[in-house]
Write a protein that holds these residues in place. Structure first.
Motif, mmCIF file in Angstrom:
data_model
loop_
_atom_site.group_PDB
_atom_site.id
_atom_site.type_symbol
_atom_site.label_atom_id
_atom_site.label_comp_id
_atom_site.label_asym_id
_atom_site.label_seq_id
_atom_site.Cartn_x
_atom_site.Cartn_y
_atom_site.Cartn_z
ATOM 1 N N ALA A 193 -15.754 21.063 -4.122
ATOM 2 C CA ALA A 193 -15.995 22.488 -3.920
ATOM 3 C C ALA A 193 -16.981 22.707 -2.784
ATOM 4 C CB ALA A 193 -16.516 23.130 -5.208
ATOM 5 N N ALA A 194 -17.996 21.834 -2.702
ATOM 6 C CA ALA A 194 -18.958 21.942 -1.603
ATOM 7 C C ALA A 194 -18.268 21.748 -0.261
ATOM 8 C CB ALA A 194 -20.068 20.910 -1.784
ATOM 9 N N ARG A 195 -17.239 20.921 -0.231
ATOM 10 C CA ARG A 195 -16.523 20.642 1.014
ATOM 11 C C ARG A 195 -15.401 21.647 1.269
ATOM 12 N NH1 ARG A 195 -15.585 15.875 -0.138
ATOM 13 N NH2 ARG A 195 -13.538 16.085 -1.114
ATOM 14 N N ASP A 212 -29.605 29.080 -9.384
ATOM 15 C CA ASP A 212 -29.168 30.437 -9.714
ATOM 16 C C ASP A 212 -27.694 30.497 -10.098
ATOM 17 O OD1 ASP A 212 -31.683 31.734 -9.156
ATOM 18 O OD2 ASP A 212 -31.273 31.378 -7.033
ATOM 19 N N VAL A 213 -26.849 29.807 -9.331
ATOM 20 C CA VAL A 213 -25.402 29.820 -9.582
ATOM 21 C C VAL A 213 -24.880 28.390 -9.489
ATOM 22 C CG1 VAL A 213 -23.145 30.626 -8.780
ATOM 23 C CG2 VAL A 213 -25.128 32.141 -8.629
ATOM 24 N N ALA A 214 -24.014 28.021 -10.409
ATOM 25 C CA ALA A 214 -23.342 26.725 -10.337
ATOM 26 C C ALA A 214 -21.845 26.948 -10.194
ATOM 27 C CB ALA A 214 -23.621 25.888 -11.586
ATOM 28 N N VAL A 215 -21.224 26.150 -9.341
ATOM 29 C CA VAL A 215 -19.761 26.113 -9.258
ATOM 30 C C VAL A 215 -19.347 24.802 -9.908
ATOM 31 C CG1 VAL A 215 -17.747 26.127 -7.762
ATOM 32 C CG2 VAL A 215 -19.782 27.454 -7.130
ATOM 33 N N ALA A 216 -18.758 24.901 -11.081
ATOM 34 C CA ALA A 216 -18.412 23.720 -11.870
ATOM 35 C C ALA A 216 -16.936 23.763 -12.227
ATOM 36 C CB ALA A 216 -19.273 23.656 -13.131
ATOM 37 N N HIS A 217 -16.463 22.718 -12.880
ATOM 38 C CA HIS A 217 -15.057 22.687 -13.268
ATOM 39 C C HIS A 217 -14.890 21.933 -14.578
ATOM 40 C CE1 HIS A 217 -14.254 18.400 -12.475
ATOM 41 N NE2 HIS A 217 -15.025 18.521 -11.423
ATOM 42 N N ASP A 218 -13.773 22.182 -15.240
ATOM 43 C CA ASP A 218 -13.370 21.362 -16.370
ATOM 44 C C ASP A 218 -11.889 21.037 -16.219
ATOM 45 O OD1 ASP A 218 -11.916 23.592 -17.163
ATOM 46 O OD2 ASP A 218 -13.227 24.097 -18.831
ATOM 47 N N TRP A 219 -11.369 20.258 -17.155
ATOM 48 C CA TRP A 219 -9.952 19.911 -17.150
ATOM 49 C C TRP A 219 -9.290 20.516 -18.368
ATOM 50 C CZ3 TRP A 219 -7.441 17.271 -13.279
ATOM 51 C CH2 TRP A 219 -8.254 16.675 -12.311
ATOM 52 N N ASP A 220 -7.950 20.535 -18.336
ATOM 53 C CA ASP A 220 -7.210 21.185 -19.408
ATOM 54 C C ASP A 220 -7.462 20.542 -20.772
ATOM 55 O OD1 ASP A 220 -5.971 18.907 -18.539
ATOM 56 O OD2 ASP A 220 -4.002 19.793 -18.225
ATOM 57 N N ILE A 221 -7.815 19.251 -20.822
ATOM 58 C CA ILE A 221 -8.076 18.608 -22.112
ATOM 59 C C ILE A 221 -9.562 18.291 -22.284
ATOM 60 C CG2 ILE A 221 -5.770 17.600 -22.217
ATOM 61 C CD1 ILE A 221 -7.053 14.909 -21.476
ATOM 62 N N LEU A 272 -31.154 32.550 -2.972
ATOM 63 C CA LEU A 272 -30.188 32.263 -4.029
ATOM 64 C C LEU A 272 -29.776 30.805 -3.908
ATOM 65 C CD1 LEU A 272 -28.356 33.875 -6.229
ATOM 66 C CD2 LEU A 272 -26.534 33.396 -4.587
ATOM 67 N N THR A 273 -30.030 30.016 -4.948
ATOM 68 C CA THR A 273 -29.674 28.595 -4.933
ATOM 69 C C THR A 273 -28.342 28.388 -5.644
ATOM 70 O OG1 THR A 273 -31.030 28.271 -6.911
ATOM 71 C CG2 THR A 273 -32.045 27.792 -4.772
ATOM 72 N N VAL A 274 -27.469 27.630 -5.005
ATOM 73 C CA VAL A 274 -26.130 27.366 -5.539
ATOM 74 C C VAL A 274 -25.919 25.861 -5.631
ATOM 75 C CG1 VAL A 274 -23.649 27.713 -5.226
ATOM 76 C CG2 VAL A 274 -25.258 29.476 -4.461
ATOM 77 N N ALA A 275 -25.417 25.403 -6.764
ATOM 78 C CA ALA A 275 -25.045 24.000 -6.935
ATOM 79 C C ALA A 275 -23.537 23.918 -7.098
ATOM 80 C CB ALA A 275 -25.733 23.404 -8.162
ATOM 81 N N ALA A 276 -22.891 23.010 -6.345
ATOM 82 C CA ALA A 276 -21.438 22.869 -6.420
ATOM 83 C C ALA A 276 -21.075 21.393 -6.396
ATOM 84 C CB ALA A 276 -20.760 23.597 -5.258
#
Length: 303
Positions: free
Chosen positions: A102-104, A143-152, A94-98
């Motif tokens: 988040a990686a830390r 396979d899985v990404a850990v990503a983020h966005d901002w409120d705007i 399972l490959t994960v990108a962060a």
């Protein structure tokens, strides 16, 4: 007969743009990827890559072969998903990108927990910027990404990609000791004009959020120092060189000389786990998402 691993190597080059980047994504050396593609060229009796400056360009024949490779890799993924679903146990690679913080700050505990609970699951982590990692999921490279966005600045999931919320990461204003804001409990965004800002380079989500937020409040940000890593940004604030807005995840303890001040309203970035819709039935996906959500309260600095 075409070799699937060689097709995978060509597909990776088409996605990442260079042999080196493809090798990093696949966990190979650039030499190994070049050898795979050279063998594929001999098998197909076709030139697949051409030199273009310092990089390479896929020929028209290679582009057509990539379409086939993508279809074959999707079939293989479905077969692997069905087998794992029948077993009912997370297994296989399972490959994960962060993204970096988040990686830390999140992934070490998650990966250790998955390894302890599911010894048949081989999880591999890569540190990747959020916008890039989501695209890699859509193209079948991760396979899985850990990503983020901002409120705007929302980060929409592309077609064929599902997502789940992991948690909300709060962001604080960091200022040097002695700064006029240092003694306040909170400051409004409207009073941030005239500050010397330290932030990530243009094109990064945090940089774009800062610029948009200040412009919405009527200020043009004076960005005096730029760096990729949050620890570097904190060190520049500690040296009295400016102020910064930095999320709590993965930030670590603040050094002497840096004061944390709440911004009103407080900036929030939301973390997501994203995966391909076609792989949603795979137990490894469900278990990874569950473990990410389970670990989130443990890494949140404070409520």
């Amino acid at each position: 007969m075409l070799d699937l691993q060689r097709l995978r190597a060509l597909h990776a080059v088409s996605v990442h743009g260079t042999v080196g980047a493809a090798a990093a994504a696949l966990g190979y050396t650039p030499s190994a990827v070049s050898q795979q593609i050279a063998k594929l060229e001999r098998e197909t009796r076709t030139v697949l890559l051409e030199r273009e400056g310092r990089g390479v360009r896929l020929t028209d024949e290679a582009q057509q072969l990539v379409v086939t490779a993508r279809e074959l890799l999707a079939i293989v993924e479905r077969a692997e998903t069905e087998l794992e679903e029948r077993r009912g146990v997370p297994a296989g690679r399972l490959t994960v990108a962060a993204f970096a913080s988040a990686a830390r700050g999140l992934m070490p505990g998650v990966l250790a927990d998955l390894a302890a609970r599911h010894p048949a699951l081989d999880t591999r982590l890569s540190e990747v910027d959020p916008h890039v990692s989501v695209d890699l999921v859509a193209k079948g490279m991760v396979d899985v990404a850990v990503a983020h966005d901002w409120d705007i600045a929302p980060l929409p999931a592309p077609p064929g990609v599902d997502q789940a919320v992991v948690g909300d990461d709060l962001c604080d204003l960091l200022v040097p000791v002695g700064h006029p804001f240092a003694g306040r409990k909170a400051v409004r965004r409207e009073v941030l004009g005239g500050e010397r800002w330290i932030c990530q380079p243009p094109g990064r989500v945090c940089h774009d959020w800062l610029v948009r937020t200040l412009r919405t409040a009527g200020h043009e940000p004076d960005i005096v120092h730029q760096a990729d890593e949050n620890p570097t940004l904190v060190a520049l604030v500690a040296a009295g060189l400016g102020v910064a807005l930095i999320p709590r995840l993965g930030r670590g303890p603040l050094p002497e000389g840096v004061v944390e001040v709440a911004l009103d309203p407080m900036p929030v970035r939301r973390l997501y786990a994203l995966w391909r819709t076609g792989a949603a039935r795979r137990p490894a996906i469900a278990e990874t998402v569950r473990t990410l959500q389970e670990h989130w309260p443990r890494v949140t600095c404070r409520p």
